[in-house]
Design a protein around this motif. Structure first.
Motif, PDB file in Angstrom:
ATOM      1  N   ILE A 181      40.425  35.528  36.413  1.00 31.62           N
ATOM      2  CA  ILE A 181      39.471  36.609  36.615  1.00 31.62           C
ATOM      3  C   ILE A 181      38.357  36.173  37.563  1.00 31.62           C
ATOM      4  N   GLY A 182      37.777  34.992  37.329  1.00 28.50           N
ATOM      5  CA  GLY A 182      36.697  34.530  38.170  1.00 28.50           C
ATOM      6  C   GLY A 182      37.125  34.326  39.607  1.00 28.50           C
ATOM      7  N   VAL A 183      38.304  33.745  39.819  1.00 29.72           N
ATOM      8  CA  VAL A 183      38.798  33.504  41.172  1.00 29.72           C
ATOM      9  C   VAL A 183      39.063  34.822  41.895  1.00 29.72           C
ATOM     10  N   GLU A 184      39.654  35.795  41.196  1.00 23.36           N
ATOM     11  CA  GLU A 184      39.925  37.076  41.848  1.00 23.36           C
ATOM     12  C   GLU A 184      38.633  37.756  42.296  1.00 23.36           C
ATOM     13  N   PHE A 185      37.614  37.747  41.442  1.00 18.58           N
ATOM     14  CA  PHE A 185      36.348  38.379  41.831  1.00 18.58           C
ATOM     15  C   PHE A 185      35.647  37.593  42.932  1.00 18.58           C
ATOM     16  N   ALA A 186      35.689  36.273  42.862  1.00 18.88           N
ATOM     17  CA  ALA A 186      35.080  35.477  43.929  1.00 18.88           C
ATOM     18  C   ALA A 186      35.751  35.786  45.261  1.00 18.88           C
ATOM     19  N   SER A 187      37.078  35.907  45.254  1.00 23.40           N
ATOM     20  CA  SER A 187      37.829  36.188  46.474  1.00 23.40           C
ATOM     21  C   SER A 187      37.497  37.571  47.033  1.00 23.40           C
ATOM     22  N   ALA A 261      32.893  35.240  33.627  1.00 22.09           N
ATOM     23  CA  ALA A 261      34.345  35.422  33.626  1.00 22.09           C
ATOM     24  C   ALA A 261      35.021  34.163  33.107  1.00 22.09           C
ATOM     25  N   VAL A 262      34.664  33.794  31.890  1.00 24.07           N
ATOM     26  CA  VAL A 262      35.164  32.541  31.307  1.00 24.07           C
ATOM     27  C   VAL A 262      36.326  32.758  30.344  1.00 24.07           C
TER      28      VAL A 262
END
Length: 466
Positions: A181-187, A261-262
Motif C-alpha cells: 500500500i505504501g509503495v503504491e501511494f508513494a509511486s 500505510a503500515v
C-alpha cells in the motif's frame, strides 16, 4: 429444526460476495449481511480506486515523456477533483454490475450491521431485533487499517481510504510503510507531482519479494524523486496548523500530509465472536482449521479474517471454496472442494515499476534451487514500452527445484502484472521447464520473457547467454 437460509454471510466484500454468488449458483438459499455497499474495501476503498489513481498517474508520466516518442504534448496541472470523478465512475460501474448479479441470483441482501449469535437453535446473525438463522454461517468482515496509535484525522494524518478521497493533493507527503500500500501511494503521488518521503522501518521495501527486485524498485522510486528512508522508524507524528510534523529517527520532517500505510488488521472487533464460541488469536485473526471451520460448529471464516496474505483474490478463493464446501456438507454437491494453498496465490504491487510474484523465493527454495534471471533488456515489447533514454531494469526470475518443477516466478518491470496468470499456472500445476518449453508465445509480448527463462532452465537458452 428449520432455518430460513442455507447459508448466512456476514460481510459483503470480496470473500463474502464471492461466497454468496457461488452458493446461490449451487442452489443454496443465501443471506448476505452488511451495512456498507456491496463490494467492500476492495471495490470502494482499496484495490479498484487505488489502481484507477495509479492509471491516472501513469497517464501523466506518459504525457511528460511524450516528446521522446515523437509526440507533441503539453503537461498541464493535475485536477484531483476530475481524477476522483474518473475513479468514482470506474467504481460505480463495477458496483452497479455487482448489485445486478446479486439480485439476479436471488440472494437476500440485508443492509444492516450484524453480529454473530449462537444458542441451542444454532448459529445466526443478529441485526437489530432480528436473528437470521442459517444452517451455516460465514464470517467475512475483512480488515481495517492499522494506525499505530497515531492521531489519524482524515485531513492531515490519513489512512489509505482517506487518501483516495482527496480533492487537493499535498505538495509534500510522508508515507509511513514500505509494503504494497505504501509503495503504491508513494509511486502514484510522485508521478502526480507530490514530493514524497517514503519511510520503512525494515531494511528494504516490500520485504516479502525477492531482495534484488526490491532494490530495483527502490532505485526507480529514488530516480523519480522519492526520498526513500529504510531502517527508519517513525517516532511521533502530529498535525500542525499548516500540515504535519513527523519525527523520523530523531529528525523532524515537515509535510502537508502523512499517510499511515503500515498494514491492516482483521475486523473482528464487536462482532460477538468470542461470546458465541469462536476463538480469536492474539493477532485478532479467527482461528480456523484446514477447511476454514472455526471453533464453533457450522461457522466458517474467510479472507482477511484468516491469518495469511491479505489479498482480495485470496478472499474470492476462500469464498468460492466455502460455498462449495457448505453445499457438499449439506448434500447439495457431490464434489469435495480443495482449499487453495496460500503459497500458490499470486501477489502484485502496482507501483512503477510493478512487482508480481507467486510461489517461493530463491532463498525459500533452498541453496540447491535452480534460478534463472531473464533481463527485459532483451525483450522487444519491454523496449517498446519504455521511453527512449530510460534504462530498462526489468527482470523475470524463475525458481525450480533441482531438476524438477518450477516453484516460484518473480517479476519486476513495467506492466509485468499481466504475466502473473501464466506464472500462477506454472507454479500451481507444478510444471517443469520441459513441460512448457514447447508453448509458443506471441511476438512481441512481455510473455516471451517467461518463455525465454523456461528455455534457459531447460538447458537451451535462446536470446540470452548460456
Amino acid at each position: 429444526m428449520t432455518h430460513p437460509f442455507d447459508v448466512a454471510i456476514l460481510g459483503a466484500g470480496s470473500a463474502g460476495y464471492a461466497c454468496a454468488l457461488r452458493a446461490a449458483q449451487l442452489g443454496l438459499s443465501v443471506a448476505l449481511i452488511d451495512d456498507t455497499p456491496l463490494g467492500g474495501t476492495c471495490l470502494h476503498r482499496g484495490c479498484i480506486p487505488t489502481k484507477a489513481w495509479l492509471q491516472a498517474a501513469k497517464v501523466r508520466r506518459t504525457v511528460a515523456k511524450a516528446a521522446s516518442f515523437g509526440i507533441g504534448a503539453t503537461l498541464g496541472d493535475t485536477d484531483p477533483a476530475a481524477l476522483l470523478a474518473y475513479t468514482d465512475g470506474v467504481v460505480g460501474q463495477l458496483h452497479r454490475g455487482l448489485e445486478g448479479l446479486i439480485a439476479q441470483r436471488g440472494i437476500t441482501v440485508i443492509r444492516e450491521r450484524g453480529t454473530l449469535v449462537a444458542d441451542d437453535r444454532g448459529p445466526g446473525i443478529e441485526t437489530g431485533a432480528t436473528v437470521h438463522r442459517a444452517r451455516a454461517v460465514v464470517l467475512a468482515t475483512g480488515a481495517a487499517p492499522v494506525t499505530l496509535g497515531l492521531p489519524v484525522d482524515g485531513a492531515r494524518i490519513l489512512t489509505s481510504a482517506d487518501a483516495l478521497r482527496l480533492t487537493a493533493l499535498p505538495e509534500r507527503a510522508v508515507v509511513l510503510g514500505g509494503g504494497v500500500i505504501g509503495v503504491e501511494f508513494a509511486s502514484l503521488w510522485a508521478d502526480l507531482g507530490v514530493h514524497v518521503t517514503l519511510v520503512e522501518a525494515m531494511d528494504r521495501l516490500v520485504p516479502t519479494e525477492e531482495p534484488g527486485h526490491s532494490r530495483i524498485l527502490t532505485r526507480a522510486l529514488k530516480g523519480r524523486g522519492v526520498d526513500v528512508r529504510l531502517g527508519a522508524p517513525v517516532d511521533t507524528a502530529e498535525a500542525t496548523d499548516d500540515g504535519v510534523s513527523v519525527q523520523i529517527g530523531g529528525e523532524t520532517v515537515a509535510a502537508d500530509a502523512l499517510l499511515v500505510a503500515v498494514g491492516r488488521r482483521p475486523a473482528t472487533g464487536d462482532l460477538g465472536l468470542e461470546g458465541a464460541g469462536v476463538a480469536v488469536s492474539d493477532s485478532g485473526h479467527v482461528v480456523v482449521d484446514g477447511q476454514l471451520q472455526t471453533t464453533l460448529k457450522g461457522v466458517f471464516a474467510a479472507g482477511d479474517l484468516v491469518a495469511g496474505p491479505q489479498l482480495a483474490h485470496r478472499g474470492y478463493a476462500h469464498g468460492l471454496f466455502l460455498a462449495e464446501r457448505i453445499a457438499h456438507l449439506q448434500g447439495r454437491s457431490g464434489e469435495r472442494p480443495t482449499l487453495p494453498r496460500d503459497a500458490g496465490i499470486p501477489r502484485v504491487t502496482y507501483s512503477s515499476p510493478q512487482l508480481a510474484s507467486v510461489g517461493l523465493t530463491a532463498d525459500q527454495a533452498g541453496p540447491d534451487a535452480e534460478v534463472v534471471d531473464y533481463h527485459l533488456t532483451g525483450n522487444g515489447r519491454a523496449q517498446i514500452l519504455r521511453a527512449p533514454g530510460d534504462r530498462e531494469t526489468g527482470v523475470v526470475r524463475l525458481v525450480r527445484r533441482p531438476g524438477g518443477e518450477i516453484v516460484g516466478v518473480h517479476l519486476v518491470g513495467d506492466d509485468v502484472a499481466e504475466l502473473i496468470g501464466e506464472a500462477a499456472l506454472l507454479v500451481g500445476w507444478q510444471a517443469t521447464p520441459d513441460d512448457v518449453a514447447g508453448i509458443v508465445h506471441a511476438h512481441p509480448t512481455l510473455g516471451e520473457a517467461i518463455a525465454e527463462a523456461n528455455w534457459a532452465l531447460a538447458g537451451r537458452p535462446l536470446h540470452m547467454h548460456g
